[in-house]
Design an enzyme around this catalytic site. Structure first.
Site, PDB file in Angstrom:
ATOM      1  N   ARG A 149      35.704  39.238  51.133  1.00  0.00           N
ATOM      2  CA  ARG A 149      35.215  37.943  50.672  1.00  0.00           C
ATOM      3  C   ARG A 149      34.080  37.539  51.616  1.00  0.00           C
ATOM      4  NH1 ARG A 149      40.990  37.373  50.816  1.00  0.00           N
ATOM      5  NH2 ARG A 149      41.883  37.114  48.730  1.00  0.00           N
ATOM      6  N   LYS A 173      42.651  34.729  53.457  1.00  0.00           N
ATOM      7  CA  LYS A 173      43.144  33.399  53.093  1.00  0.00           C
ATOM      8  C   LYS A 173      44.466  33.116  53.782  1.00  0.00           C
ATOM      9  CE  LYS A 173      40.931  32.948  48.545  1.00  0.00           C
ATOM     10  NZ  LYS A 173      41.159  32.776  47.094  1.00  0.00           N
ATOM     11  N   HIS A 245      30.472  38.245  46.009  1.00  0.00           N
ATOM     12  CA  HIS A 245      31.744  38.614  45.370  1.00  0.00           C
ATOM     13  C   HIS A 245      31.580  39.790  44.412  1.00  0.00           C
ATOM     14  CE1 HIS A 245      35.672  36.876  45.920  1.00  0.00           C
ATOM     15  NE2 HIS A 245      35.988  37.155  44.688  1.00  0.00           N
ATOM     16  N   ARG A 248      32.576  42.850  46.066  1.00  0.00           N
ATOM     17  CA  ARG A 248      34.049  42.944  46.135  1.00  0.00           C
ATOM     18  C   ARG A 248      34.607  43.455  44.805  1.00  0.00           C
ATOM     19  NH1 ARG A 248      38.672  40.815  48.824  1.00  0.00           N
ATOM     20  NH2 ARG A 248      40.083  39.606  47.505  1.00  0.00           N
ATOM     21  N   HIS A 271      45.186  40.555  47.973  1.00  0.00           N
ATOM     22  CA  HIS A 271      45.738  39.765  46.869  1.00  0.00           C
ATOM     23  C   HIS A 271      47.241  39.581  47.062  1.00  0.00           C
ATOM     24  CE1 HIS A 271      42.334  40.972  43.863  1.00  0.00           C
ATOM     25  NE2 HIS A 271      42.010  39.949  44.616  1.00  0.00           N
ATOM     26  N   TYR A 280      40.981  44.646  37.465  1.00  0.00           N
ATOM     27  CA  TYR A 280      40.034  45.717  37.757  1.00  0.00           C
ATOM     28  C   TYR A 280      40.332  47.013  36.996  1.00  0.00           C
ATOM     29  CZ  TYR A 280      38.624  42.584  41.419  1.00  0.00           C
ATOM     30  OH  TYR A 280      38.181  41.480  42.094  1.00  0.00           O
TER      31      TYR A 280
END
Length: 299
Positions: A149, A173, A245, A248, A271, A280
């Site tokens: 990110r 995150k 992004h 990514r 994730h 994806y």
């Protein structure tokens, strides 16, 4: 409890209990502020602890009438649910009014991706004769090689680089850490930046451990990374609308397309849910469909 008091407490909870980044806290605050604006637009202002399920349904209708897309409404609703979970935990309310609130139906948009040729062209468009050329090349190589990110890139630390074993430690995150492999091209570009260019920069106190710095020796902004990629896309005449992004997305898509295990890709992307990673697989489906049409005897 008034709105300002509730929002202030919620922000403290997100920072101290959930360890969220400043950007995430700001996004959640904006979500609650919209609900506050809605409550203040009513004939009688509704306090946060008095909001009902019916009020929240009217709030979603209000957002829709303002022209807000279902995807944006769903994101705001996520913030609202977190807010009322906090109030419930603090015993400010006895029943969570958002618990039975359904999200607006949204179509999951497949992310744009770059081809290997696109990525090569973007990297080759960097002017390496300029002082920031080596740094910018390292930025793009790391974005694509590690699927970071943009905030993870700008916060990347030298102390978290393990280039001798081809891994980097990423703080994602919620301050969650993960180890991500780094490829040879990215490692080479990083070493050139660190060993030949960055060593000559006068670094501001407190920024010594950051990998990517500007000429003044301070950290790069997220906006700079966006503008860098936008400018390079214009140089090569790339018509796609891309951002950090996009690298990514491309990292994940190319891995899945090449046969990588979804759980491994999930770990590398950081994730929490495998369903986020499953987006994806879209290129794999296209490939499987064409293979079946071509080879299956009953097609």
């Amino acid at each position: 409890m008034e709105w300002q008091q509730a929002i202030k407490g919620f922000k403290s909870y997100l920072k101290l209990e959930k360890s969220m980044s400043a950007n995430s806290i700001q996004a959640y605050s904006r979500d609650i502020d919209k609900l506050k604006q809605f409550s203040e637009s009513q004939e009688v202002i509704i306090k946060p602890i008095a909001i009902s399920l019916a009020d929240l349904r009217r709030f979603l209708t209000w957002l829709s009438e303002l022209g807000m897309l279902p995807t944006s409404q769903a994101r705001i609703l996520s913030g609202i649910k977190a807010f009322y979970k906090y109030l419930l935990m603090e015993d400010e309310i006895k029943i969570d009014p958002s618990e039975l609130l359904e999200s607006p139906k949204t179509r999951r948009k497949l992310p744009d991706t770059l081809s290997m040729l696109d990525i090569d062209n973007l990297i080759n468009a960097i002017d390496l004769s300029k002082p920031d050329g080596a740094r910018n090349k390292a930025i793009l190589e790391v974005l694509y090689s590690c699927g970071l990110r943009v905030s993870e890139l700008t916060e990347l630390r030298i102390s978290n680089l393990y280039l001798d074993i081809e891994f980097i430690k990423v703080v994602g995150k919620g301050s969650k850490e993960r180890l991500v492999p780094i490829g040879g091209s990215a490692t080479k570009a990083l070493k050139i930046w660190l060993d030949e260019v960055r060593v000559h920069i006068l670094i501001k106190k407190g920024e010594e451990d950051l990998v990517f710095l500007n000429r003044r020796g301070t950290r790069l902004s997220r906006v700079y990374i966006f503008m860098l990629i936008k400018d390079l896309a214009e140089v090569i005449g790339l018509k796609k609308k891309i951002s950090p992004h996009t690298f990514r997305h491309s990292f994940a898509t190319h891995l899945v397309e090449g046969g990588a295990d979804l759980r491994a890709v999930q770990e590398m992307l950081g994730h929490e849910s495998i369903t986020t990673t499953e987006i994806y697989t879209h290129l794999d489906r296209d490939y499987l469909k064409s293979t079946i049409i071509q080879y299956h005897p009953r097609s």
